[in-house]
Design a protein around this motif. Sequence first.
Motif, PDB file in Angstrom:
ATOM      1  N   VAL A  13       0.796  -1.233  -0.140  1.00 60.79           N
ATOM      2  CA  VAL A  13      -0.176  -0.026  -0.006  1.00 60.79           C
ATOM      3  C   VAL A  13       1.008   1.174   0.145  1.00 60.79           C
ATOM      4  O   VAL A  13       1.823   1.482   0.899  1.00 60.79           O
ATOM      5  CB  VAL A  13      -0.908   0.158   1.099  1.00 60.79           C
ATOM      6  N   ILE A  14       0.747   2.104  -0.875  1.00 67.03           N
ATOM      7  CA  ILE A  14       1.496   3.156  -1.034  1.00 67.03           C
ATOM      8  C   ILE A  14       0.579   4.581  -0.841  1.00 67.03           C
ATOM      9  O   ILE A  14      -0.409   4.663  -1.603  1.00 67.03           O
ATOM     10  CB  ILE A  14       1.999   3.302  -2.401  1.00 67.03           C
ATOM     11  N   TYR A  15       0.901   5.386   0.078  1.00 65.62           N
ATOM     12  CA  TYR A  15       0.253   6.480   0.269  1.00 65.62           C
ATOM     13  C   TYR A  15       0.916   7.806   0.042  1.00 65.62           C
ATOM     14  O   TYR A  15       1.943   8.145   0.255  1.00 65.62           O
ATOM     15  CB  TYR A  15      -0.060   6.613   1.771  1.00 65.62           C
ATOM     16  N   ASP A  16       0.182   8.718  -0.936  1.00 61.22           N
ATOM     17  CA  ASP A  16       0.494   9.870  -1.313  1.00 61.22           C
ATOM     18  C   ASP A  16      -0.078  10.631   0.023  1.00 61.22           C
ATOM     19  O   ASP A  16      -1.154  10.822   0.079  1.00 61.22           O
ATOM     20  CB  ASP A  16      -0.298  10.269  -2.578  1.00 61.22           C
ATOM     21  N   GLY A  17       1.066  11.265   0.828  1.00 63.58           N
ATOM     22  CA  GLY A  17       0.693  11.490   2.107  1.00 63.58           C
ATOM     23  C   GLY A  17      -0.472  12.831   2.115  1.00 63.58           C
ATOM     24  O   GLY A  17      -1.295  12.728   3.096  1.00 63.58           O
ATOM     25  N   SER A  18      -0.051  13.822   1.514  1.00 61.98           N
ATOM     26  CA  SER A  18      -1.045  14.955   1.485  1.00 61.98           C
ATOM     27  C   SER A  18      -2.243  14.771   0.877  1.00 61.98           C
ATOM     28  O   SER A  18      -3.358  15.004   1.772  1.00 61.98           O
ATOM     29  CB  SER A  18      -0.384  16.105   0.650  1.00 61.98           C
ATOM     30  N   PHE A  19      -2.426  13.697   0.089  1.00 70.43           N
ATOM     31  CA  PHE A  19      -3.737  13.214  -0.337  1.00 70.43           C
ATOM     32  C   PHE A  19      -4.526  12.505   0.830  1.00 70.43           C
ATOM     33  O   PHE A  19      -5.649  12.716   1.140  1.00 70.43           O
ATOM     34  CB  PHE A  19      -3.821  12.403  -1.689  1.00 70.43           C
ATOM     35  N   PHE A  20      -3.751  11.690   1.276  1.00 72.24           N
ATOM     36  CA  PHE A  20      -4.460  10.747   2.554  1.00 72.24           C
ATOM     37  C   PHE A  20      -4.943  11.512   3.594  1.00 72.24           C
ATOM     38  O   PHE A  20      -5.950  11.586   4.049  1.00 72.24           O
ATOM     39  CB  PHE A  20      -3.474   9.771   2.885  1.00 72.24           C
ATOM     40  N   TRP A  21      -4.149  12.601   3.979  1.00 76.50           N
ATOM     41  CA  TRP A  21      -4.541  13.255   5.244  1.00 76.50           C
ATOM     42  C   TRP A  21      -5.739  14.427   4.869  1.00 76.50           C
ATOM     43  O   TRP A  21      -6.513  14.942   5.490  1.00 76.50           O
ATOM     44  CB  TRP A  21      -3.320  14.251   5.857  1.00 76.50           C
ATOM     45  N   ARG A  22      -5.734  14.750   3.518  1.00 74.87           N
ATOM     46  CA  ARG A  22      -6.912  15.594   3.082  1.00 74.87           C
ATOM     47  C   ARG A  22      -8.079  14.704   3.102  1.00 74.87           C
ATOM     48  O   ARG A  22      -8.854  15.174   3.679  1.00 74.87           O
ATOM     49  CB  ARG A  22      -6.650  16.206   1.835  1.00 74.87           C
ATOM     50  N   ILE A  23      -8.211  13.491   2.645  1.00 76.36           N
ATOM     51  CA  ILE A  23      -9.148  12.789   2.741  1.00 76.36           C
ATOM     52  C   ILE A  23      -9.522  12.213   4.327  1.00 76.36           C
ATOM     53  O   ILE A  23     -10.769  12.650   4.813  1.00 76.36           O
ATOM     54  CB  ILE A  23      -8.985  11.054   2.113  1.00 76.36           C
ATOM     55  N   SER A  24      -8.594  11.965   5.205  1.00 76.65           N
ATOM     56  CA  SER A  24      -8.871  11.695   6.453  1.00 76.65           C
ATOM     57  C   SER A  24      -9.468  12.682   7.248  1.00 76.65           C
ATOM     58  O   SER A  24     -10.421  12.652   8.421  1.00 76.65           O
ATOM     59  CB  SER A  24      -7.570  11.262   7.245  1.00 76.65           C
ATOM     60  N   ASN A  25      -8.681  14.129   7.051  1.00 76.88           N
ATOM     61  CA  ASN A  25      -9.361  15.223   7.788  1.00 76.88           C
ATOM     62  C   ASN A  25     -10.704  15.492   7.469  1.00 76.88           C
ATOM     63  O   ASN A  25     -11.623  16.025   8.155  1.00 76.88           O
ATOM     64  CB  ASN A  25      -8.453  16.456   7.601  1.00 76.88           C
ATOM     65  N   TYR A  26     -11.114  15.371   6.233  1.00 75.73           N
ATOM     66  CA  TYR A  26     -12.443  15.481   5.649  1.00 75.73           C
ATOM     67  C   TYR A  26     -13.512  14.763   6.572  1.00 75.73           C
ATOM     68  O   TYR A  26     -14.403  15.174   7.071  1.00 75.73           O
ATOM     69  CB  TYR A  26     -12.430  15.174   4.199  1.00 75.73           C
ATOM     70  N   TYR A  27     -13.020  13.507   6.556  1.00 75.15           N
ATOM     71  CA  TYR A  27     -14.080  12.538   7.354  1.00 75.15           C
ATOM     72  C   TYR A  27     -14.110  12.849   8.892  1.00 75.15           C
ATOM     73  O   TYR A  27     -15.012  12.541   9.699  1.00 75.15           O
ATOM     74  CB  TYR A  27     -13.662  11.100   7.207  1.00 75.15           C
ATOM     75  N   ARG A  28     -13.017  13.569   9.506  1.00 76.67           N
ATOM     76  CA  ARG A  28     -12.782  13.639  10.969  1.00 76.67           C
ATOM     77  C   ARG A  28     -13.565  15.269  10.951  1.00 76.67           C
ATOM     78  O   ARG A  28     -14.316  15.370  12.014  1.00 76.67           O
ATOM     79  CB  ARG A  28     -11.373  14.175  11.161  1.00 76.67           C
ATOM     80  N   PHE A  29     -13.564  15.976  10.229  1.00 76.00           N
ATOM     81  CA  PHE A  29     -13.978  17.394  10.711  1.00 76.00           C
ATOM     82  C   PHE A  29     -15.355  17.808   9.681  1.00 76.00           C
ATOM     83  O   PHE A  29     -15.769  18.677  10.124  1.00 76.00           O
ATOM     84  CB  PHE A  29     -13.017  18.510  10.248  1.00 76.00           C
ATOM     85  N   THR A  30     -15.400  17.119   8.554  1.00 76.86           N
ATOM     86  CA  THR A  30     -16.609  17.733   7.807  1.00 76.86           C
ATOM     87  C   THR A  30     -17.602  16.770   7.449  1.00 76.86           C
ATOM     88  O   THR A  30     -19.074  16.858   7.583  1.00 76.86           O
ATOM     89  CB  THR A  30     -15.856  18.053   6.390  1.00 76.86           C
ATOM     90  N   HIS A  31     -17.295  15.305   7.295  1.00 76.95           N
ATOM     91  CA  HIS A  31     -18.486  14.437   7.059  1.00 76.95           C
ATOM     92  C   HIS A  31     -18.865  13.951   8.274  1.00 76.95           C
ATOM     93  O   HIS A  31     -18.427  14.237   9.453  1.00 76.95           O
ATOM     94  CB  HIS A  31     -17.667  13.319   6.403  1.00 76.95           C
ATOM     95  N   ASN A  32     -19.946  13.435   8.432  1.00 79.26           N
ATOM     96  CA  ASN A  32     -20.842  12.979   9.703  1.00 79.26           C
ATOM     97  C   ASN A  32     -20.088  12.018  10.350  1.00 79.26           C
ATOM     98  O   ASN A  32     -20.584  11.569  11.442  1.00 79.26           O
ATOM     99  CB  ASN A  32     -22.210  12.772   9.362  1.00 79.26           C
TER     100      ASN A  32
END
Length: 214
Positions: A13-32
């Motif tokens: 599994v290879i993570y583009d870190g900036s993309f991953f944290w953008r996704i993770s922060n979306y689910y933490r702070f914006t998504h229900n």
Amino acid sequence: MTPNRNNLLRIAVIYDGSFFWRISNYYRFTHNKQSHLNLSALHDYLRHHIAAIETDSRVALCQITEAHFFRGRFSLKAVQATRDPLKQLETDRFQDQVLMWAGVVAHYQPMNEAANPPEEKGVDINLALETYDLVVHKGFDVVVLFTGAADFSPLVRKLQSVGTRVLVPAFDLPNYAKTSQRLLEEAAYSLPFSDLIDKAVDDKYEDLLDAVFR
């Protein structure tokens, strides 16, 4: 090509870190969901999904043997010059712990702090070179490429030219992140992750998917 059912299927599994944290922060702070992504649960989900498409659901034969994370990082001097250096250092430490607990190897590149605004420098090239080197020398069967950038399309083609299938998780989060259609078309497999999370498509591993947010 479907692997021999008696052979271990090796996944990276290879993570583009900036993309991953953008996704993770979306689910933490914006998504229900109000939760960061749980990497260990995410890896378990990926194993089950890949097992279904590669080895007729024999999950024991599908193992994530390596995971790598690539991102730019500010120097200590730059962090100390910010309005709240302690908060940034705590954020960096939190992210390091998330990776450490999930067994993900971090690769950091110095930020280009002379640019305005500062920008990542060399991260994409490092990700591509390291990923190709890993595949050539360790012979992974499947690479999960956690990025949204079309710039990685040549990498996908190169990996698949040497026999490694690439799976790209797809996200469509308005104003936050969207996976390139070109990238999805190049990959052997895609996974409509944001649609699965929002129950827009059926998923037989719903319990595993829910665990990604616990």
